[in-house]
Scaffold this active site. Structure first.
Site, PDB file in Angstrom:
ATOM      1  CE  LYS A  19      -2.095   3.060   1.680  1.00 31.44           C
ATOM      2  NZ  LYS A  19      -1.753   4.386   1.100  1.00 31.44           N
ATOM      3  CD  GLU A  42       9.357  14.256  10.589  1.00 35.63           C
ATOM      4  OE1 GLU A  42       8.153  13.930  10.679  1.00 35.63           O
ATOM      5  OE2 GLU A  42      10.224  13.502  10.117  1.00 35.63           O
ATOM      6  CD  GLU A  86      12.422   1.733  10.753  1.00 28.83           C
ATOM      7  OE1 GLU A  86      12.920   2.669  11.391  1.00 28.83           O
ATOM      8  OE2 GLU A  86      12.550   0.543  11.087  1.00 28.83           O
ATOM      9  CB  CYS A 115      12.911   9.760   7.360  1.00 25.08           C
ATOM     10  SG  CYS A 115      13.938   8.596   6.484  1.00 25.08           S
TER      11      CYS A 115
HETATM   12  P1  NAD Z   1       1.865   9.026   6.680  1.00 18.93           P
HETATM   13  O1  NAD Z   1       1.940   8.433   8.031  1.00 18.93           O
HETATM   14  O2  NAD Z   1       0.877  10.095   6.430  1.00 18.93           O
HETATM   15  O3  NAD Z   1       1.593   7.908   5.584  1.00 18.93           O
HETATM   16  C1  NAD Z   1       2.425   6.775   5.440  1.00 18.93           C
HETATM   17  C2  NAD Z   1       1.630   5.633   4.837  1.00 18.93           C
HETATM   18  O4  NAD Z   1       0.661   5.206   5.796  1.00 18.93           O
HETATM   19  C3  NAD Z   1       0.853   6.027   3.577  1.00 18.93           C
HETATM   20  O5  NAD Z   1       0.875   4.967   2.653  1.00 18.93           O
HETATM   21  C4  NAD Z   1      -0.555   6.226   4.121  1.00 18.93           C
HETATM   22  O6  NAD Z   1      -1.557   6.046   3.146  1.00 18.93           O
HETATM   23  C5  NAD Z   1      -0.616   5.136   5.180  1.00 18.93           C
HETATM   24  N1  NAD Z   1      -1.658   5.333   6.206  1.00 18.93           N
HETATM   25  C6  NAD Z   1      -2.106   6.495   6.729  1.00 18.93           C
HETATM   26  N2  NAD Z   1      -3.064   6.244   7.649  1.00 18.93           N
HETATM   27  C7  NAD Z   1      -3.228   4.896   7.712  1.00 18.93           C
HETATM   28  C8  NAD Z   1      -4.061   4.026   8.468  1.00 18.93           C
HETATM   29  N3  NAD Z   1      -4.943   4.481   9.357  1.00 18.93           N
HETATM   30  N4  NAD Z   1      -3.942   2.691   8.272  1.00 18.93           N
HETATM   31  C9  NAD Z   1      -3.044   2.201   7.387  1.00 18.93           C
HETATM   32  N5  NAD Z   1      -2.239   2.979   6.627  1.00 18.93           N
HETATM   33  C10 NAD Z   1      -2.309   4.311   6.795  1.00 18.93           C
HETATM   34  O7  NAD Z   1       3.363   9.526   6.347  1.00 18.93           O
HETATM   35  P2  NAD Z   1       3.844  10.324   5.051  1.00 18.93           P
HETATM   36  O8  NAD Z   1       3.385  11.737   5.187  1.00 18.93           O
HETATM   37  O9  NAD Z   1       3.511   9.556   3.829  1.00 18.93           O
HETATM   38  O10 NAD Z   1       5.435  10.248   5.190  1.00 18.93           O
HETATM   39  C11 NAD Z   1       6.228  11.228   5.790  1.00 18.93           C
HETATM   40  C12 NAD Z   1       6.688  10.741   7.147  1.00 18.93           C
HETATM   41  O11 NAD Z   1       7.409   9.519   6.985  1.00 18.93           O
HETATM   42  C13 NAD Z   1       7.652  11.687   7.827  1.00 18.93           C
HETATM   43  O12 NAD Z   1       7.294  11.811   9.180  1.00 18.93           O
HETATM   44  C14 NAD Z   1       8.994  10.979   7.710  1.00 18.93           C
HETATM   45  O13 NAD Z   1       9.917  11.305   8.734  1.00 18.93           O
HETATM   46  C15 NAD Z   1       8.584   9.551   7.768  1.00 18.93           C
HETATM   47  N6  NAD Z   1       9.597   8.675   7.175  1.00 18.93           N
HETATM   48  C16 NAD Z   1      10.364   7.917   8.014  1.00 18.93           C
HETATM   49  C17 NAD Z   1      11.365   7.104   7.496  1.00 18.93           C
HETATM   50  C18 NAD Z   1      12.225   6.288   8.412  1.00 18.93           C
HETATM   51  O14 NAD Z   1      12.957   5.416   7.925  1.00 18.93           O
HETATM   52  N7  NAD Z   1      12.199   6.507   9.721  1.00 18.93           N
HETATM   53  C19 NAD Z   1      11.565   7.045   6.101  1.00 18.93           C
HETATM   54  C20 NAD Z   1      10.754   7.825   5.266  1.00 18.93           C
HETATM   55  C21 NAD Z   1       9.769   8.637   5.820  1.00 18.93           C
END
Ligand code: NAD
Length: 500
Positions: A182, A392, A257, A291
């Site tokens: 997803k 962040e 992550e 990230c």
């Molecule tokens: P997000 O949490 O909004 O979304 C991430 C994923 O989760 C998407 O595919 C989204 O559709 C899904 N999602 C959202 N709500 C959900 C639910 N209730 N059930 C199941 N899936 C759900 O994050 P984003 O805005 O896409 O990404 C940015 C964030 O990711 C930043 O905070 C960044 O730091 C973090 N990030 C962390 C790493 C790491 O390795 N630590 C790497 C890349 C990004």
């Protein structure tokens, strides 16, 4: 307006409609929500159209993965490896197209996108070889086997739409699991392109499935599906913690992550030029949407006034624009919503007493008005209790904080709820050693940018930056398998998954 973009066959056509890939077929829900993906550098440029799946299709994807599992796990390891290697070769052959597509739907520069593709391939190959080498370990006359779990769910963010997917998918499939991916609703096209190549690689139907759609709709349905044996999530802390609470109660294997307020500490004896280069490269790459990028620079007081102009000089030279332009070194933010969030965070920081040294606004250049651009921003004199020091920001904003001495720098570094990436710049090995011992972060560096990684090492933030199992390195195998200790005649232990 849609503009024709040159993409090889199988890559999404801006005028076409991409669906989900389930049981080896491209599928669209009965009454689909159609979404247009636009270039963040020019919101008038359509990159593609996708049909979001509904809950029924999400469930069908898990069922397809469950049905395909017995056959896939029985495929001999070398054969699985061979098929995945063929997929990686196809990605390699299309790497310029992937880079271009990532730039078009995410906004990062072509150089950054090409670096993402290269790093994704390197990590995927590491994972494939590591799994092949360690799936079965002979110990005297006995064996430790790593057996696949079944259907695993991969949920990924928009900031690294290829890297976060391959890092999870390759070890999961190599170990004999079947997967449902997803991807982020903001960058579905990179995943669509990847699944076109998977389709052409001849993976059996149902082994890898793609579900496009919104997190709270199809993401939620997938997470709740009782046939999902493990979930690997990368995304925000808000979503990750919500999933962790839900899954802890159900006992589903989980790795998350999440976000970070990553710190770079500058001690008085540091090479200030090299440190400023590292702070700017890791702070503003991918428009700060990285990230492990640097969010906070904590500088020992005696060099604070000398160090800030070095950052400023570099930021003033940055060229903002469409990532396809080779002169550009910073693209736009991913969306209008993300830019609003950054603008509000900067306004709150100024209201709390931070000093704006540059940026803090949208660029005035008329050529940049169609994209979600924001100037590289430096906020100085930020103190520990301000939101800008604690949260962040995830945009092109660097926060500078003075510290009396190394002890105070350490306390400031540890004084947030996050613990993802950290770096200290110093020539003093003893001082560096104390930081490495006492800093609360999953990725720690000395005289290297916070974003530096090696695929052989684990990735898991501490505190609210991570939950559950680490990923990457040897955890690519460990997370997606369970162990079986086998005591028997060597002859009966030698087939078919033997790797040494
Ligand atoms: P997000 O949490 O909004 O979304 C991430 C994923 O989760 C998407 O595919 C989204 O559709 C899904 N999602 C959202 N709500 C959900 C639910 N209730 N059930 C199941 N899936 C759900 O994050 P984003 O805005 O896409 O990404 C940015 C964030 O990711 C930043 O905070 C960044 O730091 C973090 N990030 C962390 C790493 C790491 O390795 N630590 C790497 C890349 C990004």
């Amino acid at each position: 307006m849609s503009r024709n973009i040159a993409l090889p066959s199988g890559f999404p056509d801006p005028a076409g409609l991409s669906g989900s890939y389930i049981a080896g077929k491209w599928q669209v829900a009965a009454d689909p929500q159609i979404i247009e993906v636009h270039n963040p550098a020019d919101a008038a440029e359509r990159v593609g159209r996708v049909a979001f799946a509904d809950v029924r299709l999400a469930e069908a994807a898990v069922e397809a993965a469950r049905a395909a599992w017995p056959q896939w796990r029985a495929v001999p390891l070398q054969d699985r490896k061979h098929r995945l290697a063929a997929l990686l070769r196809r990605i390699e052959a299309e790497k310029e197209s992937f880079a271009r597509l990532i730039t078009l739907e995410n906004g990062k520069t072509l150089r950054e996108a090409a670096a993402e593709v290269d790093a994704s391939l390197a990590e995927a190959r590491f994972q494939m070889d590591f799994v092949a080498e360690h799936l079965v370990k002979k110990q005297g006359g006995y064996e430790t086997r790593h057996e696949p779990l079944g259907v695993v769910l991969l949920i990924t963010p928009w900031n690294f739409p290829l890297a976060t997917v391959l890092r999870k998918m390759i070890p999961a499939l190599a170990a004999g699991n079947t997967v449902v991916l997803k991807p982020s609703e903001l960058t579905p096209l990179t995943a669509v392109a990847l699944f076109h190549l998977m389709d052409a690689s001849g993976l059996p139907p149902g082994v890898a499935n793609l579900v496009l759609g919104e997190g709270p709709v199809v993401g939620k349905a997938l997470v709740q599906h009782l046939d999902v044996r493990a979930i690997s999530f990368t995304g925000s802390t808000v979503t990750g913690l919500q999933l962790a609470r839900l899954l802890d109660a159900r006992g589903v294997r989980f790795q998350a992550e999440m976000g970070g307020a990553n710190t770079l500490v500058v001690l008085a004896d540091a090479d200030l030029e090299a440190t400023a280069d590292a702070a700017v490269s890791a702070g503003f790459a991918c428009c700060g949407q990285w990230c492990t990028g640097t969010g906070r620079v904590i500088v020992e007081q005696e060099k604070y006034a000398e160090f800030l102009p070095k950052l400023l000089t570099r930021l003033k030279k940055m060229v903002i624009g469409d990532g396809r332009d080779a002169r550009v070194n910073m693209g736009p933010l991913i969306s209008a919503q993300q830019r609003n969030k950054i603008e509000q965070a900067v306004q709150r920081a100024l209201a709390e007493g931070a000093r704006l040294l540059c940026g803090g606004r949208r660029p005035a250049d008329p050529a940049l008005q169609k994209g979600y651009f924001y100037e590289p921003t430096l906020l100085a004199d930020v103190t520990a209790e301000m939101e800008a020091a604690q949260e962040e920001i995830f945009g092109p904003v660097l926060v500078a904080m003075p510290a009396r001495d190394p002890d105070e720098a350490l306390a400031l570094a540890n004084g947030t709820r996050y613990g993802l990436a950290f770096s200290v710049y110093t020539r003093d090995a003893e001082k560096a050693g104390k930081f490495l011992r006492e800093v609360e972060a999953g990725l720690c560096h000395v005289n290297l940018p916070t974003g530096f990684r090696d695929p052989a090492l684990p990735l898991l933030g501490w505190k609210d930056s991570g939950r559950g199992w680490p990923e990457a390195g040897k955890y690519g195998l460990e997370f997606f398998t369970r162990t079986k200790a086998v005591y028997g005649e060597p002859a009966t232990c030698s087939k078919p998954e033997r790797s040494q």
